[in-house]
Design a protein around this motif. Structure first.
Motif, short mmCIF file in Angstrom:
data_model
loop_
_atom_site.label_atom_id
_atom_site.label_comp_id
_atom_site.label_asym_id
_atom_site.label_seq_id
_atom_site.Cartn_x
_atom_site.Cartn_y
_atom_site.Cartn_z
N THR A 14 0.50 -0.85 -0.10
CA THR A 14 -0.27 -0.12 0.44
C THR A 14 0.88 1.74 -0.20
OG1 THR A 14 -1.72 -1.01 1.40
CG2 THR A 14 -2.14 1.18 1.20
N ARG A 15 2.05 1.22 0.54
CA ARG A 15 2.91 2.51 0.93
C ARG A 15 3.85 2.38 -0.33
NH1 ARG A 15 6.41 1.48 6.57
NH2 ARG A 15 4.33 1.85 8.22
N ALA A 16 4.21 1.40 -1.38
CA ALA A 16 4.72 1.58 -2.48
C ALA A 16 3.55 1.99 -3.45
CB ALA A 16 5.09 0.01 -2.61
N ALA A 17 3.02 1.83 -3.93
CA ALA A 17 1.70 2.39 -4.73
C ALA A 17 0.93 3.26 -4.46
CB ALA A 17 0.42 1.15 -4.23
N ALA A 18 0.88 3.96 -3.05
CA ALA A 18 0.76 5.62 -2.70
C ALA A 18 1.87 6.12 -2.58
CB ALA A 18 0.56 5.73 -0.99
N ALA A 19 2.98 6.39 -2.90
CA ALA A 19 4.09 6.83 -3.89
C ALA A 19 4.39 6.21 -4.87
CB ALA A 19 5.82 6.19 -3.05
N MET A 20 4.06 5.51 -5.63
CA MET A 20 3.95 5.96 -7.54
C MET A 20 3.90 6.66 -7.86
SD MET A 20 3.23 1.67 -7.95
CE MET A 20 3.67 1.93 -10.26
N PRO A 21 4.26 7.54 -8.76
CA PRO A 21 4.04 8.68 -9.99
C PRO A 21 3.08 8.42 -10.56
CG PRO A 21 6.23 9.04 -10.16
CD PRO A 21 5.40 7.69 -9.11
N GLY A 22 1.48 9.49 -10.62
CA GLY A 22 0.43 8.67 -11.42
C GLY A 22 -0.26 8.14 -10.57
N ASN A 23 -0.21 7.18 -8.92
CA ASN A 23 -1.44 6.95 -8.64
C ASN A 23 -3.03 7.41 -7.66
OD1 ASN A 23 -1.60 4.31 -6.87
ND2 ASN A 23 -1.50 5.66 -5.41
N HIS A 25 -4.36 9.32 -10.21
CA HIS A 25 -5.41 8.71 -10.87
C HIS A 25 -5.78 7.96 -10.94
CE1 HIS A 25 -4.28 13.51 -11.45
NE2 HIS A 25 -3.34 12.92 -11.75
N HIS A 26 -5.73 6.79 -10.22
CA HIS A 26 -6.18 5.68 -9.74
C HIS A 26 -7.77 5.58 -10.38
CE1 HIS A 26 -6.88 0.82 -8.91
NE2 HIS A 26 -5.77 0.85 -8.83
N PRO A 27 -7.94 4.90 -11.41
CA PRO A 27 -9.88 4.74 -11.18
C PRO A 27 -10.50 4.49 -9.39
CG PRO A 27 -8.93 3.38 -13.13
CD PRO A 27 -7.84 3.81 -11.82
N ALA A 28 -9.86 3.84 -8.98
CA ALA A 28 -10.47 3.35 -7.30
C ALA A 28 -9.91 4.93 -6.82
CB ALA A 28 -9.70 2.40 -7.05
N ARG A 29 -9.16 5.01 -6.52
CA ARG A 29 -8.79 6.24 -6.10
C ARG A 29 -10.18 7.49 -6.86
NH1 ARG A 29 -4.86 9.05 -2.72
NH2 ARG A 29 -4.97 11.72 -2.92
N LYS A 79 -10.35 13.93 -11.09
CA LYS A 79 -9.85 13.30 -10.95
C LYS A 79 -8.52 11.89 -10.06
CE LYS A 79 -8.99 14.32 -15.86
NZ LYS A 79 -7.81 15.02 -16.82
N GLY A 80 -9.80 12.06 -8.74
CA GLY A 80 -8.56 11.50 -7.69
C GLY A 80 -8.09 12.27 -6.92
N VAL A 81 -8.17 13.59 -7.82
CA VAL A 81 -7.39 14.42 -6.58
C VAL A 81 -8.00 15.72 -5.79
CG1 VAL A 81 -5.48 16.54 -6.68
CG2 VAL A 81 -4.91 14.73 -7.75
N ILE A 82 -8.11 15.67 -4.48
CA ILE A 82 -9.45 16.48 -3.74
C ILE A 82 -9.03 17.93 -3.97
CG2 ILE A 82 -10.61 17.36 -1.68
CD1 ILE A 82 -10.33 13.79 -0.92
N LEU A 83 -9.37 19.07 -3.85
CA LEU A 83 -8.96 20.73 -3.90
C LEU A 83 -9.90 20.96 -2.83
CD1 LEU A 83 -8.46 20.18 -8.24
CD2 LEU A 83 -6.49 20.47 -6.61
N LEU A 103 -3.43 11.19 2.10
CA LEU A 103 -4.62 10.13 1.53
C LEU A 103 -3.64 8.38 1.09
CD1 LEU A 103 -7.32 12.76 1.25
CD2 LEU A 103 -6.89 11.10 3.21
N ARG A 104 -4.60 8.14 1.04
CA ARG A 104 -4.43 6.86 0.23
C ARG A 104 -5.39 6.08 0.21
NH1 ARG A 104 0.52 3.73 3.83
NH2 ARG A 104 -1.55 2.33 4.94
N LEU A 105 -5.57 5.15 -0.81
CA LEU A 105 -6.37 3.97 -0.77
C LEU A 105 -5.62 3.41 0.02
CD1 LEU A 105 -6.09 3.44 -4.62
CD2 LEU A 105 -8.05 3.97 -3.74
#
Length: 147
Positions: A14-23, A25-29, A79-83, A103-105
């Motif tokens: 989960t930590r690794a996925a959250a740190a990946m660029p572009g994460n 915009h993941h559809p689940a996020r 697109k998954g980002v909260i502003l 925040l992370r998935l």
């Protein structure tokens, strides 16, 4: 066949996925971010807090003090980002758009959670400390960016 505890391994993934660029915009996020922003509505009426729709597809969040003082923020997802953006009392922008961090998935990709451990609650003996509430992280970002 042997069974292995997956808890720590899932946390590492989960930590690794959250740190990946572009994460972000993941559809689940994207779906989880929309659900989290919608969850703000459940706080309406608590401690002078109110949430309502605005004309631009976001939410107008207001915090009213007992003396009538009003602070406002605009919130939306993209697109998954909260502003969030602070607003003046008349509803005009009072600052720049700010991306909500921290925040992370979750490991099962069903919702968002705080990226940091929750120091408010003590963990049960033998269990790891829970993550911060995603709603608490969002409310904290809103409060910090109120005009």
């Amino acid at each position: 066949m042997a069974t292995y505890d997956q808890g720590e391994a899932v946390e590492l993934l989960t930590r690794a996925a959250a740190a990946m660029p572009g994460n972000e915009h993941h559809p689940a996020r994207t779906a989880a971010a929309v659900a989290l922003v919608e969850a703000l509505r459940g706080l309406t009426g608590k401690a002078g807090f109110s949430v309502r729709d605005d004309r631009e597809g976001g939410l107008l969040v207001e915090l009213r003090a007992g003396d009538g003082t009003l602070k406002r923020t605009w919130v939306r997802t993209d697109k998954g980002v909260i502003l969030v953006r602070p607003l003046r009392s008349v509803g005009l922008p009072a600052g720049e758009l700010v991306e909500v961090d921290g925040l992370r998935l979750t490991g099962d990709e069903s919702q968002l959670e705080g990226a940091q451990e929750d120091t408010y609650y003590q963990p049960r003996p033998g269990e790891s400390r829970p993550r911060r509430s995603a709603l608490a992280v969002l409310v904290q970002a809103i409060i910090q960016n109120m005009g």
